[in-house]
Design an enzyme around this catalytic site. Structure first.
Site, PDB file in Angstrom:
ATOM      1  N   SER A 125     -65.241 105.389   3.299  1.00 63.73           N
ATOM      2  CA  SER A 125     -64.290 106.146   4.294  1.00 63.73           C
ATOM      3  C   SER A 125     -64.718 106.001   5.685  1.00 63.73           C
ATOM      4  O   SER A 125     -63.864 106.073   6.681  1.00 63.73           O
ATOM      5  CB  SER A 125     -64.452 107.723   4.085  1.00 63.73           C
ATOM      6  OG  SER A 125     -64.283 107.990   2.833  1.00 63.73           O
ATOM      7  N   HIS A 156     -59.234 101.078   1.508  1.00 61.03           N
ATOM      8  CA  HIS A 156     -59.425 102.418   1.598  1.00 61.03           C
ATOM      9  C   HIS A 156     -58.204 103.454   1.167  1.00 61.03           C
ATOM     10  O   HIS A 156     -57.236 103.494   1.978  1.00 61.03           O
ATOM     11  CB  HIS A 156     -59.734 102.891   3.110  1.00 61.03           C
ATOM     12  CG  HIS A 156     -60.018 104.263   3.456  1.00 61.03           C
ATOM     13  ND1 HIS A 156     -59.713 104.854   4.611  1.00 61.03           N
ATOM     14  CD2 HIS A 156     -60.685 105.181   2.616  1.00 61.03           C
ATOM     15  CE1 HIS A 156     -60.218 106.128   4.526  1.00 61.03           C
ATOM     16  NE2 HIS A 156     -60.763 106.385   3.361  1.00 61.03           N
ATOM     17  N   GLU A 202     -55.484 102.138   3.695  1.00 59.59           N
ATOM     18  CA  GLU A 202     -55.862 101.533   5.084  1.00 59.59           C
ATOM     19  C   GLU A 202     -56.402 100.197   4.686  1.00 59.59           C
ATOM     20  O   GLU A 202     -57.606 100.278   3.621  1.00 59.59           O
ATOM     21  CB  GLU A 202     -56.957 102.368   5.642  1.00 59.59           C
ATOM     22  CG  GLU A 202     -56.828 102.400   7.099  1.00 59.59           C
ATOM     23  CD  GLU A 202     -57.497 103.807   7.645  1.00 59.59           C
ATOM     24  OE1 GLU A 202     -58.347 104.408   6.959  1.00 59.59           O
ATOM     25  OE2 GLU A 202     -57.416 103.803   8.880  1.00 59.59           O
ATOM     26  N   ASN A 256     -59.381 108.551   9.324  1.00 59.77           N
ATOM     27  CA  ASN A 256     -60.747 109.439   9.489  1.00 59.77           C
ATOM     28  C   ASN A 256     -61.213 109.639  11.026  1.00 59.77           C
ATOM     29  O   ASN A 256     -62.085 110.817  11.060  1.00 59.77           O
ATOM     30  CB  ASN A 256     -61.748 109.097   8.502  1.00 59.77           C
ATOM     31  CG  ASN A 256     -61.503 109.498   7.301  1.00 59.77           C
ATOM     32  OD1 ASN A 256     -60.779 110.173   6.824  1.00 59.77           O
ATOM     33  ND2 ASN A 256     -61.746 108.539   6.053  1.00 59.77           N
TER      34      ASN A 256
END
Ligand code: NAD
Length: 292
Positions: A120, A141, A153, A191
């Site tokens: 992450s 991701h 991602e 994130n």
């Protein structure tokens, strides 16, 4: 390598079992490995339950489910991943652990196999440098829960080859998901934006501005979010949330990313969210009850 037919997934937790699930449904042979047999069994049981729900809600046919289940092999021994075209590492968000896994798996793989991480937040470039194949290393991701979320991602390290990127993008497309490319900076796009918001919600609780319920309802109805930030934090896993905040804090050296002490306290207690039965809510009864 022109195309991918088989993949290995290391880590059968929330993300790993979701990745195995969608890959098997898309027709890939999947080898699912974890540190212990019980973890693999529990990952396989989650996949079975989630696929059965997809059948009953009419999202997939029972024949598709049966075929997908047949394609997933629980692999207690990492050697069983030797012939796969792509390995996706989805172990706990801990850099030392990920490095240890790469040192174990790389010597087993074909030279042309691609190694991807579902991290992450950890630097793809730095993780790649710990492997024997930085040009065949990439961040893929996935979002949680993988069978439901349609976005992925893609993160290139400094050495990631164009061919590796194209292969990963093609793989994600075959899963029926949409991807966007993020540069390799701490926590990438999703994130980098999401976790400071969650951390701020925890500060809001810590400072007594609102209760767990007040904060969640305020953001659900006041900001039109699907889930409240504390509910979402429990869903992601508070240990994962804390490590992402630490990566942002260390990587960007800005005090605005300091993890809330209350988040640290919950993690120290082992109350790391849904997967542990307790976090900002207690999930052990019929309906979740706030823990503060
Ligand atoms: P999790 O705790 O549910 O699963 C981690 C798994 O790794 C566990 O099953 C554990 O047994 C396994 N593991 C630990 N050591 C191992 C070893 N030596 N060998 C093999 N397996 C080992 O965590 P998760 O939420 O699935 O997160 C996994 C990765 O995905 C992390 O890098 C996390 O940052 C990333 N991620 C998480 C989310 C999320 O919302 N939870 C979203 C996107 C990405």
């Amino acid at each position: 390598m022109s195309d991918i037919t088989s993949i290995g997934v290391i880590g059968a937790g929330q993300m790993g079992n979701g990745i195995a699930h969608v890959a098997a449904l898309a027709g890939f042979d999947v080898y699912l490995h974890d540190v212990a047999r019980e973890r693999i069994q529990s990952g396989l049981a989650t996949i079975t339950g989630n696929m059965a729900r997809q059948v009953s809600s009419g999202r997939i046919e029972d024949v598709e489910r049966k075929a997908a289940v047949q394609r997933i092999h629980g692999s207690e021994n990492m050697d069983e991943l030797a012939d796969v075209d792509l390995v996706i590492e989805a172990v706990t968000e801990n850099e030392q652990l990920k490095r240890k896994i790469y040192a174990q798996v790389c010597p087993l793989l074909k030279p042309e196999a691609v190694l991807a991480t579902n991290t992450s937040s950890i630097s793809i470039t730095r993780l790649a440098a710990a492997t024997d194949r930085p040009e065949r290393f990439i961040g893929i991701h996935f979002m949680n829960p993988v069978p439901v979320m349609e976005f992925v991602e893609l993160v290139r390290g400094i050495a990631t080859a164009d061919e590796t990127f194209k292969l990963a993008a093609g793989f994600v497309e075959r899963l029926g998901k949409v991807s966007a490319t993020a540069e390799d900076f701490p926590a990438f796009i999703v994130n980098r934006i999401l976790l400071p918001m969650i951390n701020e919600a925890i500060y809001t609780l810590y400072e007594g501005v609102g209760s767990v319920e007040a904060i969640d309802v305020a953001m659900r109805l006041g900001a039109n979010h699907k889930m409240g930030p504390l509910q979402l934090a429990d869903f992601i896993g508070l240990d994962t949330c804390l490590s992402i905040m630490q990566v942002l804090y260390d990587g960007l050296a800005d005090s605005k990313y300091r993890p809330c002490p209350l988040l640290v306290k919950y993690v120290e207690a082992g109350w790391v969210g849904r997967k542990a039965g307790r976090g900002f809510y207690d999930y052990r009864g019929e309906t979740p009850v706030p823990t503060r």
